[in-house]
Design an enzyme around this catalytic site. Structure first.
Site, short mmCIF file in Angstrom:
data_model
loop_
_atom_site.label_atom_id
_atom_site.label_comp_id
_atom_site.label_asym_id
_atom_site.label_seq_id
_atom_site.Cartn_x
_atom_site.Cartn_y
_atom_site.Cartn_z
CG ASP A 190 -77.07 -14.79 -80.34
OD1 ASP A 190 -77.56 -14.74 -79.19
OD2 ASP A 190 -76.19 -15.61 -80.65
CB SER A 191 -74.29 -12.93 -77.40
OG SER A 191 -74.36 -14.32 -77.68
CE1 TYR B 88 -74.14 -9.38 -75.77
CE2 TYR B 88 -76.46 -9.82 -76.19
CZ TYR B 88 -75.33 -9.08 -76.43
OH TYR B 88 -75.37 -8.04 -77.33
N GLY B 89 -74.19 -14.61 -71.57
CA GLY B 89 -74.58 -15.41 -70.40
C GLY B 89 -73.80 -15.06 -69.14
CB CYS C 151 -80.08 -13.74 -77.78
SG CYS C 151 -79.01 -13.86 -76.33
CG ASN C 152 -83.24 -18.68 -75.26
OD1 ASN C 152 -84.39 -19.05 -75.11
ND2 ASN C 152 -82.49 -19.08 -76.26
CB THR C 153 -78.78 -14.51 -72.52
OG1 THR C 153 -78.45 -15.90 -72.64
CG2 THR C 153 -78.17 -13.96 -71.25
CD GLU D 73 -70.10 -16.79 -81.24
OE1 GLU D 73 -69.49 -16.04 -82.01
OE2 GLU D 73 -71.33 -16.96 -81.29
CB CYS E 114 -78.44 -21.16 -75.11
SG CYS E 114 -77.08 -20.26 -75.90
CB THR E 115 -80.10 -19.01 -80.22
OG1 THR E 115 -79.17 -18.00 -79.80
CG2 THR E 115 -81.51 -18.57 -79.89
CG HIS E 116 -74.40 -19.82 -79.19
ND1 HIS E 116 -74.99 -18.65 -78.74
CD2 HIS E 116 -73.29 -19.44 -79.87
CE1 HIS E 116 -74.25 -17.62 -79.13
NE2 HIS E 116 -73.21 -18.07 -79.81
N1 DGL Z 1 -77.28 -17.37 -77.79
C1 DGL Z 1 -77.63 -16.75 -76.58
C2 DGL Z 1 -78.84 -17.32 -75.91
O1 DGL Z 1 -79.74 -17.77 -76.58
C3 DGL Z 1 -76.54 -16.22 -75.68
C4 DGL Z 1 -75.35 -17.05 -75.44
C5 DGL Z 1 -74.30 -16.25 -74.73
O2 DGL Z 1 -73.80 -15.29 -75.35
O3 DGL Z 1 -73.99 -16.54 -73.57
O4 DGL Z 1 -78.95 -17.31 -74.71
#
Ligand code: DGL
Length: 264
Positions: free
Chosen positions: A11-12, A43-44, A74-76, A153, A185-187
């Site tokens: 993931d990011s 990453y977004g 990570c979805n992004t 984070e 988003c996985t966060h």
């Molecule tokens: N956790 C990530 C996701 O699922 C990326 C979040 C990010 O880094 O912006 O999209």
């Protein structure tokens, strides 16, 4: 490919730990190698080209660690890069993830669903295709959440700043009549208790972590690649500040873990 080989997950940052929990739960005998690209989070807000480049580099690293499968937690990164990863390694099991639009549409009674996700995910062609496929009969309200990943984070899972920011993102969705919110988003599942406290009890919160673990389980089983290790190992790597990553990880994982430098 050996069945006792580890599973690679990236993931990011530490958002993918929400997916790692589901994997550990469903696949207790698997060894796991987790990569947090903490030097480049979020990453977004990055370009798709940059995310493709990082995803290829991280996947190359994971393959050097002899992983038998890669989970893009990570979805992004899935939206930007999973196609390139599958083109590069056509034989490899690569499990990606996307916002749970289909289950949310099925769960909604009001016919209005909200999607909390990164700017990158919401802007992607993959997300547009997902809506076209599954959400043509409902109203979808999307909400990018800049700044939220950074707070998570930093380990601020329930701070006043996180509460205020999350409230500002959720309010418009509730006002629009959403009865189902997708954590795209996985966060975001990492702040689910806080989110739960901000929305009425009847509002459903849906994420994809468990479905990803189930998919991984069934794909590994089909390939005869399920491990049966009695003492599986977990390894954590980060491209960013190791101390900070260790600190936040300690709040998210079952036991404190050393974090190893990724080196690129
Ligand atoms: N956790 C990530 C996701 O699922 C990326 C979040 C990010 O880094 O912006 O999209």
């Amino acid at each position: 490919m050996h069945k006792q080989a580890p599973i690679g997950v990236f993931d990011s940052g530490l958002g993918g730990i929400s997916v790692l929990h589901e994997i550990r739960h469903l696949l207790p005998n698997e060894s796991l190698v987790y990569v947090a690209d903490s030097a480049h989070v979020p990453y977004g807000e990055q370009t798709p080209e940059f995310i493709v480049q990082r995803s290829l580099a991280i996947s190359t690293f994971l393959l050097e660690q002899s992983v038998k499968a890669i989970v893009v937690a990570c979805n992004t990164a899935t939206a930007a890069a999973v196609m390139e990863l599958r083109l590069r390694w056509p034989q490899l099991l690569i499990v990606g993830m996307e916002p749970a639009v289909k289950p949310a549409v099925q769960a909604s009674r009001s016919g209005t669903i909200g999607v909390l996700a990164t700017t990158g995910t919401l802007r992607s062609a993959r997300f547009a295709a997902l809506l076209e496929r599954f959400a043509s009969d409902v109203q979808v309200v999307t909400q990018p959440c800049p700044g939220l990943v950074e707070l998570i984070e930093a380990g601020q899972l329930d701070s006043p700043a996180t509460r205020a920011l999350l409230t500002s993102y959720v309010e418009p969705l509730l006002q629009a009549g959403c009865d189902t919110l997708i954590l795209g988003c996985t966060h975001y599942p990492l702040v689910k208790p806080l989110l739960r406290s901000l929305v009425p009890a009847q509002v459903q919160l849906i994420d994809t972590g468990e479905a990803v673990a189930r998919r991984l389980h069934s794909e590994l089983a089909t390939r005869g690649l399920l491990a049966d290790a009695q003492h599986p190992r977990d390894y954590f790597y980060s491209s960013g500040d190791l101390h900070k990553t260790e600190q936040t990880l300690a709040a998210l994982w079952s036991a404190p873990q050393p974090v190893i430098a990724l080196g690129f």
